[in-house]
Design a protein around this motif. Sequence first.
Motif, mmCIF file in Angstrom:
data_model
loop_
_atom_site.group_PDB
_atom_site.id
_atom_site.type_symbol
_atom_site.label_atom_id
_atom_site.label_comp_id
_atom_site.label_asym_id
_atom_site.label_seq_id
_atom_site.Cartn_x
_atom_site.Cartn_y
_atom_site.Cartn_z
ATOM 1 N N VAL A 42 0.847 -1.188 0.000
ATOM 2 C CA VAL A 42 0.000 0.000 0.000
ATOM 3 C C VAL A 42 0.883 1.239 0.000
ATOM 4 N N MET A 43 0.621 2.116 -0.936
ATOM 5 C CA MET A 43 1.425 3.328 -1.060
ATOM 6 C C MET A 43 0.902 4.384 -0.094
ATOM 7 N N ALA A 44 1.827 5.161 0.430
ATOM 8 C CA ALA A 44 1.470 6.262 1.320
ATOM 9 C C ALA A 44 1.090 7.474 0.474
ATOM 10 N N ASN A 84 6.269 7.121 -1.854
ATOM 11 C CA ASN A 84 7.040 6.013 -1.331
ATOM 12 C C ASN A 84 6.783 5.921 0.167
ATOM 13 N N PRO A 85 6.523 4.724 0.694
ATOM 14 C CA PRO A 85 6.186 4.628 2.124
ATOM 15 C C PRO A 85 7.391 4.760 3.053
ATOM 16 N N GLU A 131 10.457 10.449 4.960
ATOM 17 C CA GLU A 131 10.112 11.431 3.924
ATOM 18 C C GLU A 131 8.998 10.866 3.058
ATOM 19 N N GLN A 132 7.779 11.287 3.274
ATOM 20 C CA GLN A 132 6.667 10.777 2.484
ATOM 21 C C GLN A 132 6.341 11.775 1.383
ATOM 22 N N LEU A 133 7.165 11.744 0.335
ATOM 23 C CA LEU A 133 6.971 12.630 -0.799
ATOM 24 C C LEU A 133 6.820 11.812 -2.068
#
Length: 77
Positions: free
Chosen positions: A35-37, A47-48, A52-54
């Motif tokens: 599951v992607m963030a 990217n999970p 850094e959730q960018l």
Amino acid sequence: MTRKRNIPDLTPDLMIDPEILESAKRSLEAERPKVMAKCSVCGAEANPNPAEQLCWVCRRLKISAWRDIETQSPAQE
């Protein structure tokens, strides 16, 4: 005048075996990415990585902004 082609009816013996179908579905589920963030900036798939959730676009913008800052700081000093 053209003739219509005879289309055979699908009978149960021509259908896919349910066991084969289930094993194919399970193998596809195993290959799917996790599951992607959501991106913390724009909300796109990211990217999970917990640090850094960018998404890739926001990450590239951040990197280019860092490069701009690094090239401008020696000129100002």
